[in-house]
Write an enzyme that holds these catalytic residues in place. Structure first.
Site, mmCIF file in Angstrom:
data_model
loop_
_atom_site.group_PDB
_atom_site.id
_atom_site.type_symbol
_atom_site.label_atom_id
_atom_site.label_comp_id
_atom_site.label_asym_id
_atom_site.label_seq_id
_atom_site.Cartn_x
_atom_site.Cartn_y
_atom_site.Cartn_z
ATOM 1 C CG MET A 1 -1.650 1.069 1.553
ATOM 2 S SD MET A 1 -0.828 2.265 2.834
ATOM 3 C CE MET A 1 -0.133 1.177 3.956
ATOM 4 N N PRO A 2 1.825 1.329 0.534
ATOM 5 C CG PRO A 2 3.639 1.237 2.283
ATOM 6 C CD PRO A 2 2.719 0.419 1.621
ATOM 7 C CG LEU A 3 3.319 5.928 -4.857
ATOM 8 C CD1 LEU A 3 3.584 4.744 -5.768
ATOM 9 C CD2 LEU A 3 2.174 6.902 -5.063
#
Length: 127
Positions: A1-3
């Protein structure tokens, strides 16, 4: 989920930036519970003069080995997790990519579940 976005001056080659991207991902899996297959990164090497910084802000000596690492992720990590993340990124940047921790600038931006679509026009976290 982190970009993850990594911005670097032209002093870093492809192999170094790939190693740095892997180091950031490893640090996230170890410290903030990011799954191993949750891997989304944009790595950009800029031309000379396009990466600017203060070489001594807050008493930290920086040079053209600097990298900017921006993480966009859902809200909810504890300050202790964030501190562990910053430390681990610095350690792994040195070990894996040869980038001095003094040249590792990290920024987190947090948002909510409704702020993500991973494709197909769907807000997957809202289903």
């Amino acid at each position: 989920m982190p970009l993850v976005r990594i911005d670097a001056p032209p002093t870093h080659d492809d192999a170094t930036l790939t190693a740095l991207g892997d180091a950031v991902h490893q640090a996230m899996t170890e410290t903030i519970d990011v799954p191993a297959d949750d891997f989304f990164q944009i790595i950009t090497r800029h031309e000379a003069g396009q990466v600017r910084y203060d070489p001594g802000y807050l008493g930290i000596t920086r040079d053209d080995g600097i990298v900017f690492i921006s993480l966009t992720l859902r809200v909810g990590r504890l300050n202790s997790q964030k501190k562990a993340l910053y430390a681990r990124i610095g350690e792994l940047a040195k070990e894996s990519a040869g980038i001095e921790p003094r040249n590792v600038f990290v920024n987190l931006t947090e948002n909510s579940e409704s702020d993500w679509s991973f494709g197909e026009g769907v807000a997957q976290y809202l289903n």
